[in-house]
Scaffold this motif. Structure first.
Motif, PDB file in Angstrom:
ATOM      1  N   GLU A 179       0.837  -1.206   0.000  1.00 46.86           N
ATOM      2  CA  GLU A 179       0.000   0.000   0.000  1.00 46.86           C
ATOM      3  C   GLU A 179       0.874   1.259   0.000  1.00 46.86           C
ATOM      4  O   GLU A 179       0.595   2.231  -0.698  1.00 46.86           O
ATOM      5  CB  GLU A 179      -0.930  -0.041   1.223  1.00 46.86           C
ATOM      6  CG  GLU A 179      -2.033   0.981   1.233  1.00 46.86           C
ATOM      7  CD  GLU A 179      -1.736   2.158   2.136  1.00 46.86           C
ATOM      8  OE1 GLU A 179      -2.572   3.074   2.171  1.00 46.86           O
ATOM      9  OE2 GLU A 179      -0.677   2.174   2.808  1.00 46.86           O
TER      10      GLU A 179
ATOM     11  N   GLU B  40       2.191   1.856  -3.444  1.00 44.62           N
ATOM     12  CA  GLU B  40       1.168   2.464  -4.319  1.00 44.62           C
ATOM     13  C   GLU B  40       0.981   3.939  -4.010  1.00 44.62           C
ATOM     14  O   GLU B  40       0.851   4.757  -4.915  1.00 44.62           O
ATOM     15  CB  GLU B  40      -0.162   1.705  -4.173  1.00 44.62           C
ATOM     16  CG  GLU B  40      -0.085   0.332  -4.810  1.00 44.62           C
ATOM     17  CD  GLU B  40      -1.416  -0.177  -5.316  1.00 44.62           C
ATOM     18  OE1 GLU B  40      -2.326  -0.306  -4.468  1.00 44.62           O
ATOM     19  OE2 GLU B  40      -1.542  -0.437  -6.531  1.00 44.62           O
ATOM     20  N   ARG B  41       1.005   4.284  -2.716  1.00 39.83           N
ATOM     21  CA  ARG B  41       0.850   5.704  -2.355  1.00 39.83           C
ATOM     22  C   ARG B  41       2.056   6.504  -2.847  1.00 39.83           C
ATOM     23  O   ARG B  41       1.920   7.599  -3.370  1.00 39.83           O
ATOM     24  CB  ARG B  41       0.710   5.860  -0.846  1.00 39.83           C
ATOM     25  CG  ARG B  41      -0.744   5.734  -0.389  1.00 39.83           C
ATOM     26  CD  ARG B  41      -0.923   6.174   1.034  1.00 39.83           C
ATOM     27  NE  ARG B  41      -0.272   5.275   1.965  1.00 39.83           N
ATOM     28  CZ  ARG B  41       0.542   5.634   2.947  1.00 39.83           C
ATOM     29  NH1 ARG B  41       0.829   6.911   3.139  1.00 39.83           N
ATOM     30  NH2 ARG B  41       1.088   4.743   3.747  1.00 39.83           N
ATOM     31  N   SER B  42       3.231   5.920  -2.701  1.00 42.13           N
ATOM     32  CA  SER B  42       4.441   6.606  -3.151  1.00 42.13           C
ATOM     33  C   SER B  42       4.405   6.797  -4.669  1.00 42.13           C
ATOM     34  O   SER B  42       4.693   7.886  -5.180  1.00 42.13           O
ATOM     35  CB  SER B  42       5.670   5.786  -2.749  1.00 42.13           C
ATOM     36  OG  SER B  42       6.813   6.299  -3.368  1.00 42.13           O
TER      37      SER B  42
ATOM     38  N   THR C 128       7.775   7.369   1.497  1.00 41.35           N
ATOM     39  CA  THR C 128       6.533   7.070   2.212  1.00 41.35           C
ATOM     40  C   THR C 128       6.798   6.127   3.390  1.00 41.35           C
ATOM     41  O   THR C 128       6.999   4.918   3.197  1.00 41.35           O
ATOM     42  CB  THR C 128       5.513   6.422   1.241  1.00 41.35           C
ATOM     43  OG1 THR C 128       5.358   7.297   0.114  1.00 41.35           O
ATOM     44  CG2 THR C 128       4.167   6.210   1.888  1.00 41.35           C
TER      45      THR C 128
END
Ligand code: SOE
Length: 392
Positions: free
Chosen positions: A376, A379-381, A389
């Motif tokens: 997760e 994906e955010r990074s 992140t």
């Protein structure tokens, strides 16, 4: 010999695709090669399509089949539920099974989202209080050479870990006309190469080093954004439609790096678009006094380097097929190779032993949740141009 006087462990499997075949083989084989504390009964398999389900039950050796997984999970004569569905069903099936008092084995990655994985870890923690256990299927931990790598790191063989590098390379999506299977659909699979095979290298590095990733920076790409629809599924891929096309909603490749809880640096690459690489999970661990390297396409060996052996010697190729090596004694004479399927058989062996001893089998759902935190965060990074992140 497996103890015939003890009550059997009665198993049901939900799903019956590629992973279903691998798991069925393991349920059937484990008690023939290992002395399990309890006999295994392959009671029932569940799936949606009655025809392919019946065929799978007969071929893989399940006594009964049912198109209603809920009915199976609630049966009184089932002790353990094995979840081999696409990720979108993991949470619903696993939580229902745990609530019904069944032990659970769930395929990786634990779930499609962090929220689902969190709910599963919570359900598993509650179930554990009642003596009911859950485990996530990162089977490569049970490849003898990977287990040996873990043991060597633990015994201090390569000193303090400074860096790790891991890749998982496949090529089955290189062809732009490979069809849209469920693995390319975000609503079924959660993510693409990242969750499917990136999850394996994240787990392998955390397992072998005994450390957790604490933060990441990464990028993902979808190189082919539209593909022919799937007409008929065959193995990982299948027959493509000549007229209908649809969008790819997951990544084809992910690259990321991170920090390890022991202060080291770790790099990762997961792709299903590396021509010529079929199933190349590779890692190298660099410590202060030596290093270890593993390649799944050469899975019976581990490369070991130690400065103590002489600085010029390079890596030593250790054939991990001796009876003193993890799991090997149960199989063939020295030098007689093991394959992909043995990791699944070893997984069943360890799971049944842990359940019988009343101990938490590893990797637990909490460990699956930690991998999910990494996925997760990547994906955010990636959504923020590779911004650093930290894991939440
Ligand atoms: C497909 O990419 C796949 O089968 C993965 O889903 C498995 O987990 C891995 O063992 C091999 O590749």
């Amino acid at each position: 010999m497996t103890d015939a006087a003890r009550p059997p462990l009665r198993v049901a499997m939900i799903g019956h695709g590629f992973m279903g075949a691998a798991h069925s083989h393991a349920w059937r084989t484990a008690q023939r090669f290992f002395d399990l504390p309890r006999r295994i009964e392959m009671v029932a398999v569940a799936g949606r399509n009655p025809e392919t389900l019946r065929e799978a039950a007969d071929r893989y050796g399940w006594s009964e089949c049912d198109t209603d997984w809920r009915r199976v999970v609630e049966r009184d004569d089932i002790d353990l539920v094995d979840v081999v569905t696409p990720g979108s069903a993991h949470m619903e099936v696993a939580v229902a099974a745990l609530d019904a008092g069944k032990h659970v084995l769930c395929e990786k990655p634990l779930a499609n989202t962090l929220a689902e994985a969190g709910a599963m870890a919570e359900a598993a923690a509650k179930a554990r209080e009642r003596g009911v256990f859950a485990m996530v299927g990162f089977t490569y931990r049970r490849v003898p050479a990977v287990r040996l790598a873990r043991e060597l790191v633990e015994s201090g063989e390569i000193g303090r870990i400074r860096q790790t590098r891991a890749v998982y390379l496949q090529d089955w999506l290189s062809d732009e006309n490979a069809p849209l299977t469920w693995r390319l659909d975000r609503s079924a699979a959660g993510s693409g190469a990242l969750g499917d095979i990136g999850a394996h290298i994240v787990d392998a590095i955390q397992y072998v080093t005994g450390q957790e990733l604490t933060g990441v920076s990464g990028m993902t790409r979808t190189f082919v954004t539209e593909r022919p629809m799937l007409e008929e599924s065959v193995g990982l891929s299948g027959r493509a439609s000549e007229s209908r096309r649809g969008p790819v909603t997951v990544d084809d490749a992910a690259v990321f790096f991170g920090t390890l809880s022991g202060g080291g640096l770790a790099t990762f690459e997961a792709t299903r678009m590396a021509p010529g690489r079929k199933n190349a999970l590779r890692f190298e661990i660099s410590g202060t006094t030596g290093a270890l390297a593993f390649d799944l396409e050469d899975l019976n060996t581990l490369q070991v380097f130690s400065f103590a052996d002489g600085n010029t010697a390079g890596f030593r190729r250790v054939l991990v097929t001796e009876p003193e090596h993890p799991y090997v004694a149960a199989w063939w004479p020295p030098g007689h190779m093991l394959g992909y399927e043995h990791g699944f058989t070893h997984q069943v062996r360890d799971l049944v032993a842990a359940i019988d001893a009343g101990e938490q089998p590893r990797p637990s759902f909490e460990e699956g949740l930690q991998v999910q935190r990494v996925l997760e965060a990547v994906e955010r990074s990636a959504a923020a141009d590779a911004r650093w992140t930290p894991l939440t």
